[in-house]
Scaffold this motif. Structure first.
Motif, PDB file in Angstrom:
ATOM      1  N   SER A   3       0.820  -1.086  -0.034  1.00 55.91           N
ATOM      2  CA  SER A   3       0.157  -0.142   0.201  1.00 55.91           C
ATOM      3  C   SER A   3       0.316   1.082   0.241  1.00 55.91           C
ATOM      4  O   SER A   3       1.885   1.523   0.488  1.00 55.91           O
ATOM      5  N   GLU A   4       0.185   2.260  -1.031  1.00 52.57           N
ATOM      6  CA  GLU A   4       1.285   3.558  -0.056  1.00 52.57           C
ATOM      7  C   GLU A   4       0.727   4.029   0.682  1.00 52.57           C
ATOM      8  O   GLU A   4       1.102   4.888   0.987  1.00 52.57           O
ATOM      9  N   ASP A   5      -0.903   4.131   1.291  1.00 50.57           N
ATOM     10  CA  ASP A   5      -0.975   4.197   2.448  1.00 50.57           C
ATOM     11  C   ASP A   5      -0.498   3.960   3.195  1.00 50.57           C
ATOM     12  O   ASP A   5       0.008   2.356   3.896  1.00 50.57           O
ATOM     13  N   SER A   6      -0.415   4.638   4.628  1.00 48.08           N
ATOM     14  CA  SER A   6       0.217   4.500   5.521  1.00 48.08           C
ATOM     15  C   SER A   6       0.093   3.024   6.370  1.00 48.08           C
ATOM     16  O   SER A   6       0.203   2.234   7.279  1.00 48.08           O
ATOM     17  N   GLN A   7      -1.588   2.975   6.565  1.00 51.50           N
ATOM     18  CA  GLN A   7      -2.350   1.909   7.165  1.00 51.50           C
ATOM     19  C   GLN A   7      -3.252   1.140   6.610  1.00 51.50           C
ATOM     20  O   GLN A   7      -4.226   1.874   5.961  1.00 51.50           O
ATOM     21  N   ILE A   8      -3.161   0.326   6.791  1.00 48.75           N
ATOM     22  CA  ILE A   8      -4.130  -1.129   6.194  1.00 48.75           C
ATOM     23  C   ILE A   8      -5.110  -1.420   7.406  1.00 48.75           C
ATOM     24  O   ILE A   8      -4.521  -1.805   8.474  1.00 48.75           O
ATOM     25  N   LEU A   9      -6.439  -0.716   7.162  1.00 47.38           N
ATOM     26  CA  LEU A   9      -7.506  -0.574   8.956  1.00 47.38           C
ATOM     27  C   LEU A   9      -8.007  -2.015   8.640  1.00 47.38           C
ATOM     28  O   LEU A   9      -8.718  -2.289   9.427  1.00 47.38           O
ATOM     29  N   CYS A  10      -8.453  -2.390   7.864  1.00 50.26           N
ATOM     30  CA  CYS A  10      -9.821  -3.381   7.718  1.00 50.26           C
ATOM     31  C   CYS A  10      -9.424  -4.556   6.044  1.00 50.26           C
ATOM     32  O   CYS A  10      -8.543  -4.511   5.856  1.00 50.26           O
ATOM     33  N   LEU A  11      -9.958  -5.078   6.443  1.00 49.74           N
ATOM     34  CA  LEU A  11     -10.020  -6.577   4.942  1.00 49.74           C
ATOM     35  C   LEU A  11     -11.438  -7.263   5.171  1.00 49.74           C
ATOM     36  O   LEU A  11     -11.823  -7.465   6.481  1.00 49.74           O
ATOM     37  N   ALA A  12     -11.802  -7.132   3.910  1.00 53.33           N
ATOM     38  CA  ALA A  12     -13.239  -8.549   3.810  1.00 53.33           C
ATOM     39  C   ALA A  12     -12.369  -9.202   2.874  1.00 53.33           C
ATOM     40  O   ALA A  12     -11.741  -9.738   2.118  1.00 53.33           O
ATOM     41  N   LEU A  13     -13.374 -10.384   2.754  1.00 51.65           N
ATOM     42  CA  LEU A  13     -12.823 -11.284   2.082  1.00 51.65           C
ATOM     43  C   LEU A  13     -13.994 -11.805   0.999  1.00 51.65           C
ATOM     44  O   LEU A  13     -15.217 -11.973   1.870  1.00 51.65           O
ATOM     45  N   ALA A  14     -13.634 -11.989   0.352  1.00 47.46           N
ATOM     46  CA  ALA A  14     -15.403 -12.740  -0.392  1.00 47.46           C
ATOM     47  C   ALA A  14     -15.149 -14.479  -0.930  1.00 47.46           C
ATOM     48  O   ALA A  14     -13.782 -14.469  -0.927  1.00 47.46           O
ATOM     49  N   PRO A  15     -16.302 -14.654  -1.239  1.00 48.68           N
ATOM     50  CA  PRO A  15     -16.363 -16.505  -1.596  1.00 48.68           C
ATOM     51  C   PRO A  15     -15.306 -16.250  -2.731  1.00 48.68           C
ATOM     52  O   PRO A  15     -14.617 -18.250  -2.423  1.00 48.68           O
TER      53      PRO A  15
END
Length: 170
Positions: A3-15
């Motif tokens: 990521s170019e952003d400093s934080q990955i705050l959340c994740l979601a996984l699709a089927p």
């Protein structure tokens, strides 16, 4: 994915194995396919995407954001609209019930909202703590993980449709 952003705050996984990531402080939503290819599908006007929830029936993605306390509904193609707006500063947690009801936990007043599929919502529960950081929908109710002065797990409602009550678990 880097990521170019400093934080990955959340994740979601699709089927299908697609991973969605919400970032801060740029408020991006990134789609990462099973081969690792990534694409920003939505550049939100918000600073933070705190939570992501995928509706398995409609394939819509719901993003809890801050600092304006909004939930965005995003299509697979990245088209987004404001689905629900609260008077809170941040939507820190979202969870989808089996009937398509969306639940949202907030920062500032520790509220849990219940929002129907048409975007009509109400406060279901207020925690004694100022932040509802996580939500879990179980067969016996909705659980809210809180943080602030005293952290805990609360059972926000025993069953859908019943009046909210709270049970603390140390």
């Amino acid at each position: 994915y880097d990521s170019e952003d400093s934080q990955i705050l959340c994740l979601a996984l699709a089927p299908d194995g697609t991973l969605y990531a919400g970032t801060g402080p740029s408020g991006l939503i990134v789609r990462i396919d099973p081969k690792g290819n990534s694409k920003v599908i939505y550049d939100s006007p918000e600073l933070y995407v705190w939570s992501l929830t995928l509706d398995p029936k409609t394939h819509m993605l719901y993003a809890g954001t801050g600092p304006k306390g909004r939930i965005y509904q995003i299509s697979r193609q990245g088209k987004a609209n404001i689905f629900y707006t609260t008077k809170q500063e941040h939507i820190l947690a979202t969870a989808m019930g089996p009937d398509g009801t969306l639940y949202a936990g907030t920062d500032k007043s520790g509220l849990v909202y219940r929002i129907d599929s048409k975007g009509k919502g109400f406060v279901l529960f207020q925690a004694p703590q100022s932040e509802v950081r996580s939500l879990l929908i179980g067969q016996d109710g909705i659980y809210a993980g809180t943080s602030a002065t005293y952290a805990g797990v609360m059972q926000a409602a025993p069953t859908p449709g019943e009046r909210a009550s709270a049970t603390s678990y140390p």
